[in-house]
Write an enzyme that holds these catalytic residues in place. Sequence first.
Site, PDB file in Angstrom:
ATOM      1  N   GLY A  67       0.844  -1.200   0.000  1.00  0.00           N
ATOM      2  CA  GLY A  67       0.000   0.000   0.000  1.00  0.00           C
ATOM      3  C   GLY A  67       0.874   1.242   0.000  1.00  0.00           C
ATOM      4  O   GLY A  67       1.944   1.247   0.598  1.00  0.00           O
ATOM      5  N   GLY A 107       6.557  -2.604   3.359  1.00  0.00           N
ATOM      6  CA  GLY A 107       6.242  -3.110   4.684  1.00  0.00           C
ATOM      7  C   GLY A 107       6.765  -4.519   4.886  1.00  0.00           C
ATOM      8  O   GLY A 107       7.710  -4.957   4.201  1.00  0.00           O
ATOM      9  N   GLY A 133       5.473  -7.381   4.138  1.00  0.00           N
ATOM     10  CA  GLY A 133       5.314  -8.245   2.956  1.00  0.00           C
ATOM     11  C   GLY A 133       6.439  -8.012   1.959  1.00  0.00           C
ATOM     12  O   GLY A 133       7.050  -8.960   1.438  1.00  0.00           O
ATOM     13  N   ILE A 135       1.715   2.400   6.843  1.00  0.00           N
ATOM     14  CA  ILE A 135       0.877   3.117   7.822  1.00  0.00           C
ATOM     15  C   ILE A 135       0.546   2.203   8.995  1.00  0.00           C
ATOM     16  O   ILE A 135       0.239   2.663  10.075  1.00  0.00           O
ATOM     17  CB  ILE A 135      -0.437   3.661   7.207  1.00  0.00           C
ATOM     18  CG1 ILE A 135      -1.333   2.544   6.684  1.00  0.00           C
ATOM     19  CG2 ILE A 135      -0.151   4.677   6.122  1.00  0.00           C
ATOM     20  CD1 ILE A 135      -2.772   2.979   6.464  1.00  0.00           C
ATOM     21  N   ASP A 136       0.601   0.863   8.775  1.00  0.00           N
ATOM     22  CA  ASP A 136       0.177  -0.086   9.809  1.00  0.00           C
ATOM     23  C   ASP A 136       1.142  -0.148  10.999  1.00  0.00           C
ATOM     24  O   ASP A 136       0.780  -0.609  12.067  1.00  0.00           O
ATOM     25  CB  ASP A 136       0.047  -1.499   9.220  1.00  0.00           C
ATOM     26  CG  ASP A 136      -0.942  -1.562   8.078  1.00  0.00           C
ATOM     27  OD1 ASP A 136      -1.808  -0.672   8.002  1.00  0.00           O
ATOM     28  OD2 ASP A 136      -0.851  -2.493   7.253  1.00  0.00           O
ATOM     29  N   ARG A 157      -4.587  -3.510   9.182  1.00  0.00           N
ATOM     30  CA  ARG A 157      -4.573  -4.952   8.918  1.00  0.00           C
ATOM     31  C   ARG A 157      -4.613  -5.727  10.241  1.00  0.00           C
ATOM     32  O   ARG A 157      -5.528  -5.477  11.019  1.00  0.00           O
ATOM     33  CB  ARG A 157      -3.375  -5.350   8.057  1.00  0.00           C
ATOM     34  CG  ARG A 157      -3.731  -6.554   7.178  1.00  0.00           C
ATOM     35  CD  ARG A 157      -2.619  -7.028   6.318  1.00  0.00           C
ATOM     36  NE  ARG A 157      -2.351  -6.181   5.203  1.00  0.00           N
ATOM     37  CZ  ARG A 157      -2.949  -6.265   4.017  1.00  0.00           C
ATOM     38  NH1 ARG A 157      -3.887  -7.144   3.800  1.00  0.00           N
ATOM     39  NH2 ARG A 157      -2.602  -5.469   3.031  1.00  0.00           N
ATOM     40  N   GLU A 196      -9.641  -2.329  11.753  1.00  0.00           N
ATOM     41  CA  GLU A 196     -10.310  -3.188  10.763  1.00  0.00           C
ATOM     42  C   GLU A 196     -10.104  -4.680  11.042  1.00  0.00           C
ATOM     43  O   GLU A 196     -10.926  -5.504  10.661  1.00  0.00           O
ATOM     44  CB  GLU A 196      -9.834  -2.850   9.350  1.00  0.00           C
ATOM     45  CG  GLU A 196      -8.329  -3.098   9.147  1.00  0.00           C
ATOM     46  CD  GLU A 196      -7.829  -2.731   7.759  1.00  0.00           C
ATOM     47  OE1 GLU A 196      -8.610  -2.262   6.925  1.00  0.00           O
ATOM     48  OE2 GLU A 196      -6.617  -2.945   7.508  1.00  0.00           O
ATOM     49  N   GLN A 232      -6.806   7.690   5.078  1.00  0.00           N
ATOM     50  CA  GLN A 232      -5.658   7.566   6.003  1.00  0.00           C
ATOM     51  C   GLN A 232      -4.321   7.470   5.295  1.00  0.00           C
ATOM     52  O   GLN A 232      -3.271   7.652   5.894  1.00  0.00           O
ATOM     53  CB  GLN A 232      -5.811   6.282   6.845  1.00  0.00           C
ATOM     54  CG  GLN A 232      -6.857   6.377   7.897  1.00  0.00           C
ATOM     55  CD  GLN A 232      -7.339   5.000   8.334  1.00  0.00           C
ATOM     56  OE1 GLN A 232      -6.920   4.504   9.358  1.00  0.00           O
ATOM     57  NE2 GLN A 232      -8.233   4.391   7.570  1.00  0.00           N
ATOM     58  N   ARG A 233      -4.342   7.109   4.026  1.00  0.00           N
ATOM     59  CA  ARG A 233      -3.084   6.902   3.306  1.00  0.00           C
ATOM     60  C   ARG A 233      -2.782   8.030   2.322  1.00  0.00           C
ATOM     61  O   ARG A 233      -1.724   8.031   1.689  1.00  0.00           O
ATOM     62  CB  ARG A 233      -3.138   5.588   2.530  1.00  0.00           C
ATOM     63  CG  ARG A 233      -2.973   4.395   3.389  1.00  0.00           C
ATOM     64  CD  ARG A 233      -2.525   3.145   2.670  1.00  0.00           C
ATOM     65  NE  ARG A 233      -2.747   3.039   1.261  1.00  0.00           N
ATOM     66  CZ  ARG A 233      -3.228   1.950   0.665  1.00  0.00           C
ATOM     67  NH1 ARG A 233      -3.566   0.890   1.384  1.00  0.00           N
ATOM     68  NH2 ARG A 233      -3.354   1.894  -0.631  1.00  0.00           N
TER      69      ARG A 233
HETATM   70  N1  LIG Z   1       6.323 -14.086   1.696  1.00  0.00           N
HETATM   71  C1  LIG Z   1       6.329 -13.470   0.513  1.00  0.00           C
HETATM   72  N2  LIG Z   1       6.987 -14.009  -0.548  1.00  0.00           N
HETATM   73  C2  LIG Z   1       7.004 -13.388  -1.747  1.00  0.00           C
HETATM   74  N3  LIG Z   1       6.373 -12.231  -2.005  1.00  0.00           N
HETATM   75  C3  LIG Z   1       5.700 -11.654  -1.006  1.00  0.00           C
HETATM   76  C4  LIG Z   1       5.637 -12.234   0.303  1.00  0.00           C
HETATM   77  N4  LIG Z   1       4.890 -11.434   1.092  1.00  0.00           N
HETATM   78  C5  LIG Z   1       4.511 -10.405   0.317  1.00  0.00           C
HETATM   79  N5  LIG Z   1       4.992 -10.526  -0.945  1.00  0.00           N
HETATM   80  C6  LIG Z   1       4.795  -9.607  -2.070  1.00  0.00           C
HETATM   81  O1  LIG Z   1       5.123  -8.272  -1.674  1.00  0.00           O
HETATM   82  C7  LIG Z   1       3.978  -7.428  -1.883  1.00  0.00           C
HETATM   83  C8  LIG Z   1       3.952  -6.345  -0.831  1.00  0.00           C
HETATM   84  O2  LIG Z   1       3.583  -6.913   0.415  1.00  0.00           O
HETATM   85  P1  LIG Z   1       2.252  -6.457   1.171  1.00  0.00           P
HETATM   86  O3  LIG Z   1       1.128  -6.397   0.174  1.00  0.00           O
HETATM   87  O4  LIG Z   1       2.103  -7.356   2.342  1.00  0.00           O
HETATM   88  O5  LIG Z   1       2.539  -4.965   1.593  1.00  0.00           O
HETATM   89  P2  LIG Z   1       3.608  -4.431   2.609  1.00  0.00           P
HETATM   90  O6  LIG Z   1       4.931  -4.406   1.971  1.00  0.00           O
HETATM   91  O7  LIG Z   1       3.506  -5.192   3.887  1.00  0.00           O
HETATM   92  O8  LIG Z   1       3.119  -2.926   2.791  1.00  0.00           O
HETATM   93  P3  LIG Z   1       1.751  -2.423   3.480  1.00  0.00           P
HETATM   94  O9  LIG Z   1       1.471  -3.297   4.646  1.00  0.00           O
HETATM   95  O10 LIG Z   1       2.035  -1.019   3.866  1.00  0.00           O
HETATM   96  O11 LIG Z   1       0.693  -2.493   2.427  1.00  0.00           O
HETATM   97  C9  LIG Z   1       2.799  -8.382  -1.774  1.00  0.00           C
HETATM   98  O12 LIG Z   1       1.651  -7.827  -2.345  1.00  0.00           O
HETATM   99  C10 LIG Z   1       3.334  -9.611  -2.481  1.00  0.00           C
HETATM  100  O13 LIG Z   1       3.232  -9.504  -3.862  1.00  0.00           O
HETATM  101  O1  LIG Z   2      -5.048  -0.416  -0.653  1.00  0.00           O
HETATM  102  P1  LIG Z   2      -5.634  -1.765  -0.432  1.00  0.00           P
HETATM  103  O2  LIG Z   2      -5.058  -2.790  -1.339  1.00  0.00           O
HETATM  104  O3  LIG Z   2      -7.117  -1.703  -0.408  1.00  0.00           O
HETATM  105  O4  LIG Z   2      -5.147  -2.253   0.992  1.00  0.00           O
HETATM  106  C1  LIG Z   2      -5.646  -1.839   2.199  1.00  0.00           C
HETATM  107  C2  LIG Z   2      -4.692  -2.329   3.262  1.00  0.00           C
HETATM  108  O5  LIG Z   2      -3.451  -1.674   3.097  1.00  0.00           O
HETATM  109  C3  LIG Z   2      -3.116  -0.989   4.287  1.00  0.00           C
HETATM  110  O6  LIG Z   2      -3.595   0.341   4.157  1.00  0.00           O
HETATM  111  C4  LIG Z   2      -1.634  -0.935   4.457  1.00  0.00           C
HETATM  112  O7  LIG Z   2      -1.124  -2.212   4.615  1.00  0.00           O
HETATM  113  C5  LIG Z   2      -3.863  -1.746   5.382  1.00  0.00           C
HETATM  114  O8  LIG Z   2      -4.040  -0.974   6.532  1.00  0.00           O
HETATM  115  C6  LIG Z   2      -5.142  -2.089   4.665  1.00  0.00           C
HETATM  116  O9  LIG Z   2      -5.743  -3.261   5.178  1.00  0.00           O
HETATM  117 MG   LIG Z   3       2.149  -4.963   5.521  1.00  0.00          MG
END
Ligand SMILES: Nc1ncnc2c1ncn2[C@@H]1O[C@H](COP(=O)(O)OP(=O)(O)OP(=O)(O)O)[C@@H](O)[C@H]1O
Ligand SMILES: O=P(O)(O)OC[C@H]1O[C@](O)(CO)[C@@H](O)[C@@H]1O
Ligand SMILES: [Mg+2]
Length: 343
Positions: free
Chosen positions: A11, A104, A106, A128-129, A173, A223, A275-276
């Site tokens: 995000g 983040g 992920g 943001i989380d 999340r 949420e 929020q974002r």
């Molecule tokens: N364990 C994993 N292995 C491979 N790819 C991953 C894994 N976890 C996440 N990803 C990839 O990285 C992308 C970004 O991760 P995610 O959507 O969890 O957001 P984030 O980096 O945690 O940021 P935010 O929580 O702010 O949205 C995922 O959408 C996915 O495509």
């Molecule tokens: O923008 P999207 O894909 O709807 O994702 C929303 C999610 O992304 C976040 O804003 C950041 O990880 C979470 O708080 C929320 O659950």
């Molecule tokens: Mg995340």
Amino acid sequence: MTTIGILTSGGDCPGLNAVIRGAVLKGSEVHGQEFVGFLDGWRGLVEGDAMPLDRSRVRGLSHEGGTILGTSRIGPFQGPQGGAENIARTLERLGVDAVVAIGGEGTAAAAQRLFDEGIRIVGVPKTIDNDLDQTDYTFGFDTAVEIATEAIDRLRTTGNSHKRCMVLEVMGRNAGWIALHSGTAGGAHAILIPEHPESIEQICEWTNSVRERGRAPMVVVAEGFTLPDMAQAHSTKGMDGFDRPRLGGIAELLAPMIQERTGIETRATVLGHIQRGGVPTAFDRVLATRLGMAVTDLVADEQWGHMVALHGTEIVRVGFDEALVDHKSVPAQRYQEMRVIFG
Ligand SMILES: Nc1ncnc2c1ncn2[C@@H]1O[C@H](COP(=O)(O)OP(=O)(O)OP(=O)(O)O)[C@@H](O)[C@H]1O
Ligand SMILES: O=P(O)(O)OC[C@H]1O[C@](O)(CO)[C@@H](O)[C@@H]1O
Ligand SMILES: [Mg+2]
């Protein structure tokens, strides 16, 4: 001359552009590095879709919300061009020596896998989380809390006028940080977070006691919050780009339950992506700029598999593997500290 490819993934959040600016300015000035930006998160890396990034492109970016690079939830192992071997070939073809992934937990998990398979990659924590471990705060969180706090302040005045119970749902999340901080700042009468389920009876006891004092109850719910009989967080919006349930809607579920049990007219508000959006707070701009600058040192030192992080007031370096051991949840004691004044 080292060429660095920057990407923003997951995000979006306020401060991403300030990181990009900080990195390009310091990297070119101090280390003689060059930069390109991969578009739309891992997709740009996988498909070799990049734009040039120089001083003039990052001018004035520290206050701009969103990300000039775009972002997505597409993973680096997805599709026929995905996977470390293909990515290594793409980087070579483009003349990119190292990757900076801003994201983040992920994104860090994906970066760790790429690092294990030989990609020269480092990271900058953002979300943001605020749920990424081994960093005290992620930029974007402060801005989200500020926006949610303003929403509470506004809901309060309309709630007071109508003597209603107002339920505000915020993001996060599976972490309750935004709810805990905004609820505390806004003086909420109950804060409901995923880490600590509460029964509907307890929630109604709090709202009733607020009404008995002649006040309008203000409830903040994350949420990802669950009632004790819910097996998982409320989700009716389908899956995200990485096949995980999209969360949200718990406020709409709770509001009629509270109204039915207490007789207090209740309204739900889901704050959502507001929020974002928009400009980062000064705190987030400073943190993001410092992290962006520091990540260029990480590349110069070839400390692959690491990310920059905030410990106290210092910017430090931690391995992705260390950051991924635990999810940064709200500790029980932090919740209890506030819970004693609910109601
Ligand atoms: N364990 C994993 N292995 C491979 N790819 C991953 C894994 N976890 C996440 N990803 C990839 O990285 C992308 C970004 O991760 P995610 O959507 O969890 O957001 P984030 O980096 O945690 O940021 P935010 O929580 O702010 O949205 C995922 O959408 C996915 O495509
Ligand atoms: O923008 P999207 O894909 O709807 O994702 C929303 C999610 O992304 C976040 O804003 C950041 O990880 C979470 O708080 C929320 O659950
Ligand atoms: Mg995340």
